[in-house]
Scaffold this motif. Sequence first.
Motif, PDB file in Angstrom:
ATOM      1  N   PRO A 139       1.212  -2.590  18.925  1.00 11.10           N
ATOM      2  CA  PRO A 139       2.193  -2.403  20.006  1.00 11.10           C
ATOM      3  C   PRO A 139       2.073  -1.076  20.740  1.00 11.10           C
ATOM      4  O   PRO A 139       2.661  -0.925  21.818  1.00 11.10           O
ATOM      5  CB  PRO A 139       3.539  -2.498  19.264  1.00 11.10           C
ATOM      6  CG  PRO A 139       3.268  -3.351  18.078  1.00 11.10           C
ATOM      7  CD  PRO A 139       1.881  -2.990  17.674  1.00 11.10           C
ATOM      8  N   TYR A 143       0.718  -3.470  25.907  1.00 10.50           N
ATOM      9  CA  TYR A 143       1.274  -3.529  27.258  1.00 10.50           C
ATOM     10  C   TYR A 143       0.620  -2.504  28.172  1.00 10.50           C
ATOM     11  O   TYR A 143       0.382  -2.767  29.357  1.00 10.50           O
ATOM     12  CB  TYR A 143       2.784  -3.293  27.217  1.00 10.50           C
ATOM     13  CG  TYR A 143       3.575  -4.493  26.742  1.00 10.50           C
ATOM     14  CD1 TYR A 143       3.568  -5.679  27.465  1.00 10.50           C
ATOM     15  CD2 TYR A 143       4.314  -4.444  25.575  1.00 10.50           C
ATOM     16  CE1 TYR A 143       4.286  -6.779  27.034  1.00 10.50           C
ATOM     17  CE2 TYR A 143       5.042  -5.543  25.129  1.00 10.50           C
ATOM     18  CZ  TYR A 143       5.019  -6.707  25.856  1.00 10.50           C
ATOM     19  OH  TYR A 143       5.727  -7.802  25.430  1.00 10.50           O
ATOM     20  N   LEU A 165       4.344 -11.202  27.844  1.00 14.66           N
ATOM     21  CA  LEU A 165       5.033 -11.428  26.572  1.00 14.66           C
ATOM     22  C   LEU A 165       4.735 -12.816  26.019  1.00 14.66           C
ATOM     23  O   LEU A 165       4.473 -12.974  24.808  1.00 14.66           O
ATOM     24  CB  LEU A 165       6.541 -11.254  26.753  1.00 14.66           C
ATOM     25  CG  LEU A 165       7.399 -11.598  25.530  1.00 14.66           C
ATOM     26  CD1 LEU A 165       7.045 -10.714  24.349  1.00 14.66           C
ATOM     27  CD2 LEU A 165       8.888 -11.485  25.872  1.00 14.66           C
ATOM     28  N   VAL A 168       1.186 -12.807  24.696  1.00 13.33           N
ATOM     29  CA  VAL A 168       1.098 -12.054  23.438  1.00 13.33           C
ATOM     30  C   VAL A 168       1.655 -12.871  22.282  1.00 13.33           C
ATOM     31  O   VAL A 168       1.046 -12.952  21.201  1.00 13.33           O
ATOM     32  CB  VAL A 168       1.839 -10.703  23.574  1.00 13.33           C
ATOM     33  CG1 VAL A 168       2.029 -10.052  22.203  1.00 13.33           C
ATOM     34  CG2 VAL A 168       1.077  -9.762  24.494  1.00 13.33           C
ATOM     35  N   CYS A 376      -3.502  -7.527  20.915  1.00 17.49           N
ATOM     36  CA  CYS A 376      -2.383  -7.812  20.010  1.00 17.49           C
ATOM     37  C   CYS A 376      -2.841  -8.437  18.700  1.00 17.49           C
ATOM     38  O   CYS A 376      -2.068  -8.480  17.731  1.00 17.49           O
ATOM     39  CB  CYS A 376      -1.370  -8.731  20.696  1.00 17.49           C
ATOM     40  SG  CYS A 376      -1.960 -10.407  21.011  1.00 17.49           S
ATOM     41  N   TYR A 411       7.399  -6.502  20.439  1.00 17.53           N
ATOM     42  CA  TYR A 411       6.925  -6.895  21.769  1.00 17.53           C
ATOM     43  C   TYR A 411       8.074  -7.381  22.652  1.00 17.53           C
ATOM     44  O   TYR A 411       8.115  -7.105  23.863  1.00 17.53           O
ATOM     45  CB  TYR A 411       5.864  -7.988  21.638  1.00 17.53           C
ATOM     46  CG  TYR A 411       4.549  -7.494  21.096  1.00 17.53           C
ATOM     47  CD1 TYR A 411       3.849  -6.484  21.747  1.00 17.53           C
ATOM     48  CD2 TYR A 411       4.005  -8.032  19.938  1.00 17.53           C
ATOM     49  CE1 TYR A 411       2.636  -6.028  21.249  1.00 17.53           C
ATOM     50  CE2 TYR A 411       2.800  -7.578  19.436  1.00 17.53           C
ATOM     51  CZ  TYR A 411       2.116  -6.575  20.092  1.00 17.53           C
ATOM     52  OH  TYR A 411       0.922  -6.123  19.600  1.00 17.53           O
ATOM     53  N   GLN A 414      10.046  -4.250  23.889  1.00 23.95           N
ATOM     54  CA  GLN A 414       9.367  -3.550  24.982  1.00 23.95           C
ATOM     55  C   GLN A 414       9.497  -4.322  26.293  1.00 23.95           C
ATOM     56  O   GLN A 414       9.747  -3.734  27.361  1.00 23.95           O
ATOM     57  CB  GLN A 414       7.888  -3.353  24.636  1.00 23.95           C
ATOM     58  CG  GLN A 414       7.622  -2.375  23.508  1.00 23.95           C
ATOM     59  CD  GLN A 414       6.132  -2.143  23.305  1.00 23.95           C
ATOM     60  OE1 GLN A 414       5.415  -1.784  24.231  1.00 23.95           O
ATOM     61  NE2 GLN A 414       5.670  -2.364  22.078  1.00 23.95           N
TER      62      GLN A 414
END
Length: 862
Positions: A139, A143, A165, A168, A376, A411, A414
Amino acid sequence: PPARIYFFSPGTEPHRPSDRTQCNAGRRSRQADTYLRPNKIPKPIPVTRRRGPPRHRARGAEGVAFASHRPRVRLRHQRSAAHAGLPGVQAYFPSRQSPESDGRYDQTRRQTRPESWRSELVLAYQSLGVVYGDLATSPLYVYKSAFAGGDIEHSEGNEEIYGVLSLVFWTLTLITLLKYVLVVLRAADDGEGGTFALYSLICRRVRAGLLPGVGDSAVDELKDQPDGALPPPASSVRAALQQRRELQWLLLLFALLGTSMVIGDGVLTPAVSVFSAVSGLKLSMVNEQHQYVLLPVTCVILVGLFALQHFGTHRVGFLFAPIVCLWLLCISTIGVYNIFIWNPHIYKALSPYYMYRFLQKTQVGGWMSLGGILLCVTGSEAMYADLGHFSQSSIKIAFTAVVYPSLVLAYMGQAAYISRHHNFERNHHIGFYISVPEKIRWPILGIAILAAVVGSQAVITGTFSVIKQCCSLNCFPRVKIVHTSSTVHGQIYIPEINWILMILCLAVTIGFRNTKQMANAQGLAVITVMIVTTCFMSLVIVLCWNKNVVFALAFLLFFGAIEAVYFSASLMKFHEGAWVPIIVSFIFLTVMCVWHYGTAKKYEFDVENKVSISWLLNLGSSLGIVRVRGIGLIHTELVSGIPAIFSHFVTNLPAFHQVLVFLCIKSVSVPHVQPEERFLVGRIGLKQYRLYRVVVRYGYRDVQQDSLQFEKALVSSIAEFIRSGDSDQNGYPDGSESPYERLSIISKGLPFQEADGDGSPSPESSARKDTNPILVSSKSRRVRFVLPENAQINSQVRNELQELTEAREAGMSFIMGRSYMKAKSGSSLMKRIAINFIYEFLTRNSRGPAYAANVPHVSTLE
């Protein structure tokens, strides 16, 4: 307990030895030896391909083996059958279910089948620090890597952040959870995992190996087969791999490619993880002061990380699991906080619909950003590579119960914060630290740096382990391997590789100075290893699990399609950093291929130029030279026949030792070899020659004994071979160039005691006293073998043991030969470059054989 063993040639009457032959074939519950009467001798077992599970296999009396025209060692278990890897050896073992015989003989090695849920949970907790360090720190940069490339822009509609997202989440679910946790972890090679584990598993199953001295044995023909015929597609694949040499080379090339990319990952992961963790200083410092601090701090941490490798991870390993647990707790807590504070409906973005909207809007830019989203799943391969240290269930528990939900929450948190903030100065400001509350940013920065160090440590240790496997299987130049822990199995340190990794890691960090290009490079290395694993797993499903080819094709097409999309996106970043793993892997791949090719050619030359046993028989009992006291160990790569170096010694030296041992230390394509299956002993020529052959087998993850323990085990195995009765059979030739040798597995050597001239026992001497000793006194050292109580031996065996005792007292000499390779005249330019320059350079600058490092120089003749 020992059992009888009979050897005979086809067309002759069985020969019943006068003494019991030691063989690891008796039931453990039996308390006495079993004598097989002549009228109870069963019929010979034909050497044919067998069908049906081992428990339904018909055989004669238990513990009885028959040697055909070319005897071989037949091992009972399918796993143990590959331990041999030796032509001309056969034996038979009934099933054993004791802890000593399940392939995990090392008492210091962690058990892979815990007896209770409590021990499972303990292993799951320990795996957090060893296995999931790299995956847990992803993480920090996922991103940031997705948005920093400029391929996509964060907009007011949030289609980009929602799509990232969703990608991921589903990438982590499909690749890590579905592929690795539920499928790949089941493909264990005797409890071990990794690229080479899959390769050796496939090669042993179809006899398609290209390793020198491994895979060309007839042992593989006698391996266990399931009930009924194999499905036609599986038989077709097996036949193609067995018959077509180019497919075998393709298998080896894929294995070496995956290994070289693992080495490349060992260069890039520390740089990316540490740099991303330290990048939090950008938000904690003002007036652009971070640009003067970020790079030096990263370099200092990396230098310290590699400089401390020689101490081993066992000194600080107890801190790894708490650090990773604390890190996972922090990121999941921050994620939950951001979800409830900024966007409680962020869970809707987990729908695959947002992936479709993301790709529909961004199109080519969204496809190019997949190289950053791929990060990821970095560290997923470590779950399989570290399978030898933990059980499957413990790794699954740790991931599904702790790692997976923590990462998903991190995730989502964020994304929830980013979805409510659109006033970022630049896209590269989008990252992990921007979503951390300012009050706890400094503590989180410290924990992140520690977690990045733990993740980097796991990758570096995994790189050492992979290179050790390659060295054991003659696919990498020999390097110095230091075992940093005497209690924990598998913790090693390779100085040469450590400093090479450090130099390359510093060069990447200083050269790029940003996460964007380093992440592109790491993504290509990671996805390449995953593609290699997918291809090998499809073969394992067909060849090893005997499933229909439809399942293998479904696995290959489903996961291969997903990984191909990510691979294409990563490859498009070639000019933006992705060229680094390609260059690094190409260099290491070239080194491994040239070393393997040269080693294979050298082995072929040794086999073609070995001396006929007829030449040895014509020398007489004294071999035409003076025999002096002592044991001479002649190291050779051959498992049968007489090496040419022996004729060179006999021709040029006026004297030789009274006991000669042709010693072959063999690395076989299995992780571990049981101690009771390690030593194979045979006789060369007539009994009065006192010539023995000893083959010592090690798995590619085994630790070789030191010189003192090895000498004692070697002498003890030869003594047991003499006492047991196998030595009654002389090694006569069969009329061809290859000797008709019989090798017997010595499950337990004959113990002996050593004492100084004054009678005080040495520290290594045996403590058993209720024995019938053979005692020979000597001024410097006294040696006596400890025979079983009430043991009866004839005069010939006693005299032979007496000579072995005298030779042991006189000392042991080590004779090693060195050969130089040159390409033949008329060879192609590529072969001349590979052999005359690259292989010659690697040979001159690499270490000697592993056994040579422990040999005392005063007793060595080269």
